[in-house]
Enzyme design. Structure first.
Site, PDB file in Angstrom:
ATOM      1  N   SER B 110       0.846  -1.210   0.000  1.00  0.00           N
ATOM      2  CA  SER B 110       0.000   0.000   0.000  1.00  0.00           C
ATOM      3  C   SER B 110       0.869   1.244   0.000  1.00  0.00           C
ATOM      4  O   SER B 110       0.942   1.953   0.991  1.00  0.00           O
ATOM      5  CB  SER B 110      -0.888   0.037   1.250  1.00  0.00           C
ATOM      6  OG  SER B 110      -1.520  -1.179   1.455  1.00  0.00           O
ATOM      7  N   PRO B 111       1.524   1.514  -1.129  1.00  0.00           N
ATOM      8  CA  PRO B 111       2.492   2.616  -1.123  1.00  0.00           C
ATOM      9  C   PRO B 111       1.863   4.006  -1.070  1.00  0.00           C
ATOM     10  O   PRO B 111       2.573   4.977  -0.859  1.00  0.00           O
ATOM     11  CB  PRO B 111       3.252   2.408  -2.439  1.00  0.00           C
ATOM     12  CG  PRO B 111       2.332   1.632  -3.303  1.00  0.00           C
ATOM     13  CD  PRO B 111       1.484   0.797  -2.410  1.00  0.00           C
ATOM     14  N   LYS B 112       0.541   4.088  -1.242  1.00  0.00           N
ATOM     15  CA  LYS B 112      -0.066   5.421  -1.253  1.00  0.00           C
ATOM     16  C   LYS B 112      -0.989   5.614  -0.068  1.00  0.00           C
ATOM     17  O   LYS B 112      -2.134   6.021  -0.205  1.00  0.00           O
ATOM     18  CB  LYS B 112      -0.843   5.623  -2.552  1.00  0.00           C
ATOM     19  CG  LYS B 112       0.073   5.851  -3.724  1.00  0.00           C
ATOM     20  CD  LYS B 112      -0.721   6.416  -4.853  1.00  0.00           C
ATOM     21  CE  LYS B 112       0.209   6.930  -5.928  1.00  0.00           C
ATOM     22  NZ  LYS B 112      -0.524   7.618  -6.984  1.00  0.00           N
ATOM     23  N   ASN B 113      -0.481   5.320   1.095  1.00  0.00           N
ATOM     24  CA  ASN B 113      -1.319   5.341   2.270  1.00  0.00           C
ATOM     25  C   ASN B 113      -0.610   6.178   3.325  1.00  0.00           C
ATOM     26  O   ASN B 113       0.557   5.962   3.626  1.00  0.00           O
ATOM     27  CB  ASN B 113      -1.498   3.871   2.698  1.00  0.00           C
ATOM     28  CG  ASN B 113      -2.098   3.728   4.066  1.00  0.00           C
ATOM     29  OD1 ASN B 113      -1.606   4.280   5.028  1.00  0.00           O
ATOM     30  ND2 ASN B 113      -3.160   2.974   4.140  1.00  0.00           N
ATOM     31  N   ASP B 144       6.647   4.011  -8.561  1.00  0.00           N
ATOM     32  CA  ASP B 144       5.863   5.185  -8.940  1.00  0.00           C
ATOM     33  C   ASP B 144       6.700   6.424  -8.643  1.00  0.00           C
ATOM     34  O   ASP B 144       6.778   6.879  -7.509  1.00  0.00           O
ATOM     35  CB  ASP B 144       4.554   5.223  -8.131  1.00  0.00           C
ATOM     36  CG  ASP B 144       3.792   6.513  -8.377  1.00  0.00           C
ATOM     37  OD1 ASP B 144       4.227   7.316  -9.229  1.00  0.00           O
ATOM     38  OD2 ASP B 144       2.769   6.732  -7.711  1.00  0.00           O
TER      39      ASP B 144
END
Lengths: 333, 322
Positions: B110-113, B144
C-alpha cells in the site's frame, strides 16, 4: 513526443446533462445497497463521508433526505471527552480531519451546540506547534492540510482567537514553492489539493496579499488538459476532484475566468454514472460520495443554476457561510 | 494483487479460536441508520469485533499485536489500528527492527497510504536510525516516481539525518529516465536550496543543466518552471542572463512554439518593461503579439488567460506612447 500529454478522451455517448435526481437517489441510498465490504472498509473515514454526502445534498436542496437527528447524535458520540477532538467513527481516535468534518456538518445544521464546543477549541489549539504548524493527531504528523482544518474549524466556531494566527500563516507561507504553488511541508512538491488548503487558510486568515497571485493562478490554469479536465500536478491524469481544488483556489484568487469553463463542464458531466448516479474520478470509473460532492461543487462554481452557490473557501453552501456572518477573503484583481 | 477477502481457506475466525475465547467481541456501534446499515464481510467483521474488544479492554499483549496485523491487512488506512499498534509496541518493548521489516512489507503493498508512511517515520524516530530510508523510498519511487508519500518521507529523512551526499546523483538519474518528472525537478530544487546553496556558480551550472534538458524536450512544464526557480537566485533576473535569452531566441528562430517558451519570452518582456530596459526584442508590442498567438493558436484552451495578460501589455503600450 514533444507535445504528448497524459489525458483521457471523452466518448460521444458520455452524459452531457446534469442528472440531479440520480445523484440525490444515489446519496440517499448510499450504504443501503452499497457493496458491503467496501462500506465497512470506509468506517475509518465515516465522519468525512457524512460531510461529503450532506454537503452534496444541501447543494442539491435535498438535505431533508438525510437522517438529521441520527447524524447529530452520531457526531456527539464521536467526541472524545478527554481531548475534546472528534473521531471518524465511534471508538476511533480523534483526528483533525474528522473534527473539521463534524463541525462542518453541525454548522450546516446550525447545531454546533450539540457538542462540547470548548472541547473542540481546546483540541484544535493543542495541535498547534511552536513553528505555527498543526499536528493531525497526537502522533504528530504535520501537513498543511491540518493548518487548514484548524483555521476552518475555529472560524466556523468564531474562535480563531484560540490559536496564533500569525504563526499559522507563517508556516503555510514557508511551504510556498518556487513555482508559486504549495506542498504539504516546506520543500514538498506543489500539489493542487494542498494549494487549495494553503490558499483557503490565507483566505480565512485574510492574508491573501501574501500570495504571488498571477504566478500561482497561471500554474493552476496549466492544470487544464485538452479533455477539459484538470490534473493536480504536471504530467498526471485529470481527476474530477481537482475541478474543485483548482477551481476553488482560482475563485479565491478571483481568476476563475482563466480556465476554459465550457470544456471543464463537459469533463465534469462526463464523470457522472447515468445508471448508478454519482460522480467518479474519471469518465467510466466507479462513483463515490467524495467525487460526487466535488463534481457538484465544481459545477456550482462554474455557475450552474440548478445547484446552490457554494463557498469556494469552505466547500459549504454560501447560505451557511452568510448565516454565520463569515467573510473569507477573496483577492481583488 | 493480494486478496484480503474471504477466499483464504486456511483462515480461522477469531470467534473459533480457543485462545481468544475469554474475550467478548464488540460489534460496530452503528451510527445514523440510512447512512450506516452494514452487513460486513464475515472475516472483516470478525477481526474488527475482536479489535474493538482489545481496544475497549486496553489489552496489551502479543496476541493483540498479532491481531492488529490482521486488522491492518484488511484495511491499512485505519489509523486507529496503527495508533493502537504503536501503543502495543511501546508497552511490550517489541524489537523495532523487525517492525521496520514488517512496515516495509506493508508499504510495498500500500504505497499510497498516509498511515503506513507515518508509522515508518515514528519507528525511525524511535530508533534514531535512518540507514534504510533512502533505499526504501528509492524502491517505492521506482514503482511510482511521483509517489507523494515516498517523496515526503525521503525529504524528511534527508533533512533530519543529513543524507544529502548522493541525492543529486539520484535526482539526475530520475530526470534522465523521465525528463518530465515534476517530483524529481522539485527534489532538485530541494537539494540545491537546502544543501548546495545558490552561489553564482551554482546558479550558472543549474541554468546550463536545465537548458540542456529543455533542448531535449521543449514542451516540458517542469523544466521551464525550474528554470524560473533558478533565475529567482540570479541577481540579473530573468531578462539579464544572456545565456538564457540567446537560448530562447535561438529556439524561437528555429520555429519552436512551445507555450512555455512563448510564456517565458513574455515574462522577459515584462521584466524589461518594469526595469525600463526595453529594446527591439523585449517590449510591450512583442509581448502582446506573443499573447495573441498563444490565445489563438498555440495554447487555445487558456485563451482567456492570455487575453487577460495581453490586456496588461496593451496598457503598458499606451503608457509607453504617452
Amino acid at each position: 513526443m514533444a507535445f504528448t500529454k497524459k489525458d483521457v478522451t471523452l466518448s460521444e455517448d458520455r452524459p452531457k446533462t446534469l442528472l440531479l435526481q440520480k445523484h440525490s437517489d444515489y446519496l440517499a441510498s448510499y450504504g443501503l445497497n452499497k457493496d458491503d465490504y467496501e462500506y465497512c472498509m470506509t468506517e475509518y473515514l465515516r465522519m468525512s463521508g457524512i460531510y461529503w454526502s450532506l454537503t452534496a445534498m444541501e447543494l442539491m436542496n435535498q438535505s431533508s433526505r438525510m437522517p438529521k437527528e441520527e447524524i447529530i447524535e452520531f457526531i456527539t458520540s464521536c467526541q472524545d471527552k478527554e481531548s475534546g477532538g472528534i473521531s471518524a467513527s465511534i471508538g476511533h481516535d480523534p483526528h483533525m480531519l474528522y473534527t473539521l468534518s463534524a463541525i462542518q456538518v453541525l454548522a450546516m445544521y446550525d447545531r454546533v451546540n450539540a457538542i462540547d464546543v470548548e472541547g473542540v477549541v481546546r483540541y484544535v489549539a493543542s495541535m498547534q506547534q511552536e513553528d505555527g504548524s498543526f499536528f493531525g493527531d497526537k502522533w504528530g504528523e504535520v501537513d498543511t492540510r491540518f493548518s487548514f482544518c484548524a483555521v476552518m474549524c475555529l472560524s466556523l466556531l468564531h474562535r480563531l482567537d484560540a490559536i496564533n494566527i500569525n504563526k499559522a500563516v507563517d508556516f503555510v507561507l514557508s511551504c510556498m514553492n518556487f513555482d508559486g504553488g504549495f506542498g504539504s511541508k516546506p520543500g514538498s512538491e506543489s500539489h493542487a489539493g494542498l494549494i487549495y488548503c494553503c490558499v483557503g487558510t490565507l483566505s480565512i486568515c485574510k492574508r491573501m496579499d501574501a500570495l504571488h497571485a498571477d504566478e500561482l493562478a497561471w500554474w493552476l490554469c496549466e492544470r487544464q488538459l485538452p479533455s477539459g479536465g484538470l490534473n493536480g500536478r504536471p504530467e498526471k491524469l485529470p481527476d474530477l476532484c481537482y475541478s474543485w481544488w483548482v477551481m476553488s483556489s482560482l475563485s479565491m484568487l478571483n481568476r476563475i475566468h482563466w480556465v476554459d469553463k465550457k470544456n471543464l463542464e463537459q469533463f465534469i458531466l462526463a464523470c457522472q454514472d447515468p445508471e448508478t448516479g454519482g460522480f467518479s474520478d474519471r469518465p467510466g470509473d466507479i462513483t463515490d460520495p467524495f467525487h460526487t460532492l466535488f463534481g457538484l461543487a465544481g459545477l456550482s462554481l462554474l455557475g450552474n443554476e440548478n445547484i446552490k452557490p457554494v463557498n469556494p473557501t469552505y466547500c459549504m453552501p454560501q447560505e451557511t457561510i452568510d448565516r454565520l456572518k463569515l467573510e473569507p477573503q477573496i483577492l481583488l484583481i | 494483487m493480494s486478496d484480503s477477502g474471504d477466499s483464504d481457506v486456511s483462515w480461522i475466525f477469531y470467534k473459533d479460536r480457543p485462545e481468544w475465547s475469554d474475550l467478548t467481541p464488540v460489534p460496530e456501534n452503528d451510527g445514523p441508520k440510512p447512512v450506516v446499515v452494514i452487513a460486513h464481510s464475515e472475516k472483516f467483521e470478525d477481526v474488527y469485533d475482536y479489535f474493538r474488544a482489545i481496544l475497549q479492554n486496553n489489552e496489551k499483549s502479543e496476541r493483540a499485536l498479532q491481531l492488529t496485523k490482521d486488522a491492518v491487512e484488511l484495511n491499512p488506512a485505519n489509523y486507529t489500528v496503527w495508533q493502537y499498534r504503536r501503543d502495543l509496541l511501546q508497552a511490550l518493548g517489541t524489537d523495532l527492527k523487525s517492525e521496520l521489516d514488517y512496515v516495509e512489507a506493508v508499504i510495498k503493498q500500500s504505497p499510497k497510504n498516509y498511515q503506513v508512511w507515518h508509522h515508518r517515520r515514528v519507528l525511525v524516530e524511535w530508533l534514531k536510525d535512518s540507514s534504510l530510508e533512502l533505499e526504501l523510498t528509492r524502491d517505492a519511487l521506482l514503482q511510482d516516481p511521483k509517489n507523494y508519500h515516498a517523496w515526503q518521507h525521503r525529504q524528511w529523512a534527508i533533512k533530519t539525518f543529513g543524507l544529502f551526499d548522493k541525492e543529486m546523483e539520484f535526482v539526475d538519474n530520475l530526470i534522465s529516465e523521465d525528463v518530465r518528472n515534476n517530483s524529481a525537478w522539485n527534489q532538485r530544487y530541494f537539494v540545491m536550496n537546502n544543501h548546495h546553496g545558490w552561489t553564482d556558480m551554482n546558479v550558472q551550472k543549474e541554468i546550463c543543466y536545465t537548458l540542456e534538458k529543455i533542448k531535449f524536450v521543449k514542451n516540458n512544464e517542469s523544466a521551464w518552471n525550474y528554470l524560473r526557480g533558478v533565475l529567482l537566485h540570479d541577481k540579473k533576473g530573468i531578462s539579464g542572463n544572456t545565456i538564457v535569452t540567446s537560448f530562447c531566441e535561438e529556439l524561437y528562430l528555429n520555429k519552436c512554439r512551445s507555450p512555455y517558451l512563448l510564456a517565458f519570452l513574455i515574462d522577459i518582456c515584462e521584466e524589461a518593461i518594469k526595469k525600463e530596459e526595453t529594446n527591439s526584442l523585449y517590449n510591450a508590442q512583442r509581448a502582446l503579439e506573443l499573447c495573441q498567438s498563444l490565445a489563438t493558436k498555440y495554447d487555445k484552451i487558456r485563451s482567456k488567460y492570455w487575453n487577460f495578460i495581453g490586456e496588461k501589455f496593451r496598457k503598458y503600450q499606451k503608457s509607453e506612447n504617452i
